[in-house]
Design a protein around this motif. Structure first.
Motif, PDB file in Angstrom:
ATOM      1  N   VAL A  16      11.086  -8.404   3.891  1.00 37.31           N
ATOM      2  CA  VAL A  16       9.808  -8.971   4.326  1.00 37.31           C
ATOM      3  C   VAL A  16       8.664  -8.043   3.925  1.00 37.31           C
ATOM      4  O   VAL A  16       8.752  -6.822   4.101  1.00 37.31           O
ATOM      5  N   GLN A  17       7.612  -8.631   3.359  1.00 34.52           N
ATOM      6  CA  GLN A  17       6.390  -7.886   3.066  1.00 34.52           C
ATOM      7  C   GLN A  17       5.298  -8.333   4.034  1.00 34.52           C
ATOM      8  O   GLN A  17       4.744  -9.437   3.913  1.00 34.52           O
ATOM      9  N   PRO A  18       4.999  -7.534   5.087  1.00 32.05           N
ATOM     10  CA  PRO A  18       3.952  -7.945   6.038  1.00 32.05           C
ATOM     11  C   PRO A  18       2.558  -7.767   5.444  1.00 32.05           C
ATOM     12  O   PRO A  18       2.259  -6.743   4.826  1.00 32.05           O
ATOM     13  N   LEU A  19       1.727  -8.765   5.637  1.00 30.31           N
ATOM     14  CA  LEU A  19       0.346  -8.731   5.160  1.00 30.31           C
ATOM     15  C   LEU A  19      -0.576  -9.055   6.331  1.00 30.31           C
ATOM     16  O   LEU A  19      -0.246  -9.871   7.201  1.00 30.31           O
ATOM     17  N   LEU A  20      -1.731  -8.430   6.349  1.00 25.53           N
ATOM     18  CA  LEU A  20      -2.693  -8.641   7.422  1.00 25.53           C
ATOM     19  C   LEU A  20      -3.523  -9.893   7.153  1.00 25.53           C
ATOM     20  O   LEU A  20      -3.973 -10.117   6.024  1.00 25.53           O
ATOM     21  N   ALA A  21      -3.710 -10.719   8.184  1.00 22.90           N
ATOM     22  CA  ALA A  21      -4.549 -11.913   8.064  1.00 22.90           C
ATOM     23  C   ALA A  21      -5.310 -12.104   9.367  1.00 22.90           C
ATOM     24  O   ALA A  21      -4.904 -11.616  10.425  1.00 22.90           O
ATOM     25  N   LEU A  22      -6.423 -12.819   9.293  1.00 23.56           N
ATOM     26  CA  LEU A  22      -7.201 -13.131  10.487  1.00 23.56           C
ATOM     27  C   LEU A  22      -6.405 -14.074  11.378  1.00 23.56           C
ATOM     28  O   LEU A  22      -5.745 -15.000  10.905  1.00 23.56           O
ATOM     29  N   ARG A  23      -6.484 -13.832  12.669  1.00 32.05           N
ATOM     30  CA  ARG A  23      -5.756 -14.664  13.640  1.00 32.05           C
ATOM     31  C   ARG A  23      -6.101 -16.144  13.472  1.00 32.05           C
ATOM     32  O   ARG A  23      -5.212 -17.002  13.456  1.00 32.05           O
ATOM     33  N   GLU A  64      -8.690  -3.242   4.685  1.00 34.73           N
ATOM     34  CA  GLU A  64      -7.525  -2.602   4.066  1.00 34.73           C
ATOM     35  C   GLU A  64      -7.629  -1.078   4.147  1.00 34.73           C
ATOM     36  O   GLU A  64      -6.637  -0.378   4.390  1.00 34.73           O
ATOM     37  N   GLU A  65      -8.844  -0.566   3.988  1.00 33.10           N
ATOM     38  CA  GLU A  65      -9.041   0.882   4.064  1.00 33.10           C
ATOM     39  C   GLU A  65      -8.740   1.403   5.470  1.00 33.10           C
ATOM     40  O   GLU A  65      -8.133   2.462   5.643  1.00 33.10           O
ATOM     41  N   VAL A  66      -9.151   0.638   6.481  1.00 34.64           N
ATOM     42  CA  VAL A  66      -8.971   1.074   7.864  1.00 34.64           C
ATOM     43  C   VAL A  66      -7.519   0.936   8.308  1.00 34.64           C
ATOM     44  O   VAL A  66      -6.974   1.823   8.963  1.00 34.64           O
ATOM     45  N   THR A  67      -6.879  -0.194   7.955  1.00 37.23           N
ATOM     46  CA  THR A  67      -5.533  -0.456   8.468  1.00 37.23           C
ATOM     47  C   THR A  67      -4.419   0.023   7.559  1.00 37.23           C
ATOM     48  O   THR A  67      -3.307   0.293   8.024  1.00 37.23           O
ATOM     49  N   GLY A  68      -4.694   0.092   6.258  1.00 30.38           N
ATOM     50  CA  GLY A  68      -3.645   0.461   5.315  1.00 30.38           C
ATOM     51  C   GLY A  68      -2.768  -0.698   4.907  1.00 30.38           C
ATOM     52  O   GLY A  68      -1.820  -0.519   4.139  1.00 30.38           O
ATOM     53  N   PHE A  69      -3.055  -1.913   5.425  1.00 36.75           N
ATOM     54  CA  PHE A  69      -2.279  -3.088   5.059  1.00 36.75           C
ATOM     55  C   PHE A  69      -3.059  -3.954   4.075  1.00 36.75           C
ATOM     56  O   PHE A  69      -4.282  -4.059   4.166  1.00 36.75           O
ATOM     57  N   GLN A  70      -2.328  -4.566   3.142  1.00 41.71           N
ATOM     58  CA  GLN A  70      -2.938  -5.534   2.238  1.00 41.71           C
ATOM     59  C   GLN A  70      -3.426  -6.728   3.050  1.00 41.71           C
ATOM     60  O   GLN A  70      -2.723  -7.217   3.946  1.00 41.71           O
ATOM     61  N   PHE A  71      -4.629  -7.178   2.767  1.00 40.33           N
ATOM     62  CA  PHE A  71      -5.222  -8.307   3.485  1.00 40.33           C
ATOM     63  C   PHE A  71      -5.076  -9.565   2.646  1.00 40.33           C
ATOM     64  O   PHE A  71      -5.282  -9.545   1.427  1.00 40.33           O
ATOM     65  N   PRO A  91       0.832  -1.203   0.000  1.00 42.90           N
ATOM     66  CA  PRO A  91       0.000   0.000   0.000  1.00 42.90           C
ATOM     67  C   PRO A  91       0.867   1.254   0.000  1.00 42.90           C
ATOM     68  O   PRO A  91       1.965   1.271   0.562  1.00 42.90           O
ATOM     69  N   ALA A  92       0.377   2.293  -0.623  1.00 41.36           N
ATOM     70  CA  ALA A  92       1.144   3.539  -0.714  1.00 41.36           C
ATOM     71  C   ALA A  92       1.412   4.127   0.654  1.00 41.36           C
ATOM     72  O   ALA A  92       2.462   4.685   0.918  1.00 41.36           O
ATOM     73  N   ALA A  93       0.456   4.024   1.546  1.00 44.67           N
ATOM     74  CA  ALA A  93       0.642   4.578   2.894  1.00 44.67           C
ATOM     75  C   ALA A  93       0.145   3.584   3.926  1.00 44.67           C
ATOM     76  O   ALA A  93      -0.882   2.949   3.745  1.00 44.67           O
ATOM     77  N   VAL A  94       0.878   3.441   4.975  1.00 44.02           N
ATOM     78  CA  VAL A  94       0.483   2.566   6.077  1.00 44.02           C
ATOM     79  C   VAL A  94      -0.061   3.422   7.191  1.00 44.02           C
ATOM     80  O   VAL A  94       0.623   4.306   7.695  1.00 44.02           O
ATOM     81  N   ARG A  95      -1.302   3.191   7.547  1.00 44.14           N
ATOM     82  CA  ARG A  95      -1.886   3.988   8.615  1.00 44.14           C
ATOM     83  C   ARG A  95      -2.660   3.071   9.547  1.00 44.14           C
ATOM     84  O   ARG A  95      -3.284   2.111   9.121  1.00 44.14           O
ATOM     85  N   ARG A  96      -2.611   3.349  10.799  1.00 42.24           N
ATOM     86  CA  ARG A  96      -3.358   2.567  11.796  1.00 42.24           C
ATOM     87  C   ARG A  96      -4.061   3.539  12.714  1.00 42.24           C
ATOM     88  O   ARG A  96      -3.441   4.123  13.594  1.00 42.24           O
ATOM     89  N   PRO A  97      -5.329   3.780  12.525  1.00 44.18           N
ATOM     90  CA  PRO A  97      -6.040   4.748  13.355  1.00 44.18           C
ATOM     91  C   PRO A  97      -6.059   4.333  14.806  1.00 44.18           C
ATOM     92  O   PRO A  97      -5.988   3.157  15.138  1.00 44.18           O
TER      93      PRO A  97
END
Length: 573
Positions: A134-141, A67-74, A5-11
């Motif tokens: 490393v490319q971190p990607l978001l996944a369900l626990r 992805e919109e909320v976290t900024g990470f690819q899911f 993602p272009a920007a990583v954001r975590r509200p």
């Protein structure tokens, strides 16, 4: 190719923003959001995880909003075949502890699924361990845990171990006690037994069966009530493996002709404790071991999560709020009776009352409750243990099981002398509990005076929320599950099978109950020695919801597949 993602954001309040985004786009309803937030407050996890586990939306529906909320690819790991070579570049225990899984290499980068991709210290650590970017990607626990179990599969993990054992095979067929002790303490056998235990825990198994066959040993796990083969190993290693289990269970390794029972404790990769009850019995090919796994720190279900229909729960709560009387929970072995009884104790547990139990075994330790273990070797049985408890100034007594006339009579007398007594029986339905007490030798006038209510239950496998599909059943299936021909054919659901559920189509279990209050009419019928069928018919006239009716409701609510209640209740047809 997966792009960064272009920007990583975590509200700061990502959970709230995710809920707002899903609500504003009409992906979920308000009541679904409230339910997920309630579950989140009890079991933890993040909001998206709970929404998916409750079946309110699928990972693919969640993906764009997450992805919109976290900024990470899911990444939906249920749709990904993890590369075992990539996964094995980090230790399994590290993957389990950190909830990470390298699943592929792309353009010189390791693609790593993470439950918390914003943890830069873990990302840096992975970069060193993997020796590449490393490319971190978001996944369900839950998806990561399932993918780890698949990537570090028990069969592949034991392949090298068995090779090591073959290379160290000298003396494997010795049968003398000293030889067996040495082999049981040897590293390969210790690793084999540890591998079986850890794999069963990771799979969520309730039981482990180590079964000698003619030329091999079969290992099966029971998951959600169903046995499935996990691995095999040569029969020559069975004596040492069983001896290892006997050693950690403090049993006699020299005794191979008689059955033995014991218990030991173990831990999983996260440090969680388990009690293991073991039973060993000789067979024609060698000793068979069966182990029951009980999680020490298991968060027992609240009473409203046990599976009661709303009106049934109201009745059951009235039972356990009574000042005295006998409450019975019935069903076959493994039907969840103990869970229901423990849930009742948790509901009424209060510093102002004295709750004591006599159990065999004590399956879960409950804070604030005095629990006693049956020990027949020194004369502590249900009956005499219960007699002692009555002298301990109790308000509530739990008797693990009523097995004989003596225990039944003491329980009834305790209920009649001002105590609330909870116990279990092995009967097919609620009305059958009354008949069972009578057959044990308890007088009808005592039964009618003491018993305030009976709960009968079974466990049904629930439809996997990740591969749930709706369909229109045939009229034959409708008849089989109790839908009359004059009613329209409803839409039902079943699981088609996916990686999360091991292609079973089901994941987890729920209880179905029938709750029988002993009314004045039923008391008169008990005094008149009415049969179980007559009591059941009268209970239905008074509004009893049978287990089959409760199961049908869960099928219509898409929680249980029609095939499941046909399987469980076939004997009642």
């Amino acid at each position: 190719m997966i792009e960064t993602p272009a920007a990583v954001r975590r509200p700061k309040n990502g959970r709230l923003r995710l809920g707002e985004s899903l609500m504003s786009n009409a992906v979920i309803a308000d009541h679904q959001l409230r339910r997920a937030l309630e579950r989140q407050s009890v079991s933890g996890g993040f909001l998206g995880e709970n929404l998916v586990s409750l079946g309110f939306l699928t990972p693919s529906e969640l993906k764009p909003y997450l992805e919109e909320v976290t900024g990470f690819q899911f990444v939906d790991l249920s749709e990904v075949d993890a590369d075992p070579d990539c996964a094995n570049r980090i230790p399994e225990q590290y993957a389990v502890t950190k909830l990470v899984l390298p699943f592929a290499v792309e353009d010189g980068r390791a693609l790593v699924a993470m439950a918390d991709p914003v943890d830069l210290s873990v990302v840096d650590d992975l970069r060193v361990k993997l020796d590449m970017p490393v490319q971190p990607l978001l996944a369900l626990r839950s998806d990561i845990e399932d993918a780890i179990n698949r990537a570090y599969d028990v069969k592949s993990r034991t392949r090298d171990l068995l090779q090591d054992m073959r290379e160290a095979e000298e003396g494997a067929e010795r049968a003398d006690e000293a030889g067996l002790t040495g082999e049981a303490e040897g590293a390969p056998i210790v690793r084999l037994v540890s591998e079986i235990l850890s794999s069963a825990i990771n799979a969520g198994a309730s039981d482990i069966h180590i079964e000698p066959q003619e030329d091999t040993v079969r290992v099966r796990f029971r998951v959600d009530g169903v046995l499935a083969e996990q691995m095999t190993f040569p029969l020559a290693y069975l004596p040492a493996a069983v001896s290892r289990l006997k050693i950690i269970s403090l049993l006699d390794i020299a005794e191979r002709r008689r059955p033995q029972d014991g218990r030991f404790a173990t831990r999983d990769e996260r440090g969680g404790g388990y009690d293991v009850r073991i039973s060993i019995i000789p067979t024609v090919y060698g000793e068979k071991a069966c182990m029951r796994l009980l999680e020490k720190d298991n968060s027992l279900a609240h009473i409203d999560k046990l599976g009661f229909l709303p009106e049934q729960q109201v009745l059951f709560e009235k039972f356990i709020r009574k000042p005295h009387g006998l409450i019975l929970v019935t069903g076959p072995t493994g039907s969840g009776k103990s869970t229901t009884l423990y849930g009742a104790l948790q509901e009424i547990n209060d510093p102002g009352i004295n709750i004591s139990t006599i159990e065999d075994p004590v399956e879960y330790k409950l804070r604030g409750i005095n629990q006693t273990q049956v020990n027949t070797k020194i004369g502590v049985t249900f009956a005499n243990g219960l007699r002692t408890l009555v002298r301990q100034d109790p308000d509530v007594i739990l008797v693990g099981e009523i097995r004989d006339k003596e225990t039944a009579e003491v329980a009834v007398q305790a209920a009649l002398t001002g105590h609330l007594v909870l116990s279990s029986l092995h009967t097919n339905d609620a009305a059958g509990a009354v008949v069972r007490l009578h057959n044990m030798g308890v007088e009808p006038f005592l039964i009618s005076s003491a018993v305030v209510g009976v709960v009968a239950q079974r466990l049904l496998r629930t439809v996997c929320p990740h591969c749930k599909k709706t369909y229109k059943p045939t009229r034959e299936i409708c008849r089989a599950i109790g839908i009359p021909d004059d009613q329209p054919i409803p839409t039902l659901a079943h699981g088609v099978g996916c990686k999360r559920c091991g292609n079973r189509g089901s994941r987890g279990r729920t209880a179905v109950m029938e709750v029988l209050p002993i009314t004045d009419i039923l008391r008169e019928m008990i005094l008149a020695n009415a049969s179980g069928a007559e009591l059941a018919e009268q209970a239905k006239r008074e509004g009893l919801h049978t287990m089959a009716e409760a199961a049908l409701q869960k099928v219509l609510d898409h929680h249980v597949a029609a095939e499941e209640i046909i399987r469980v209740f076939a004997e009642q047809d």
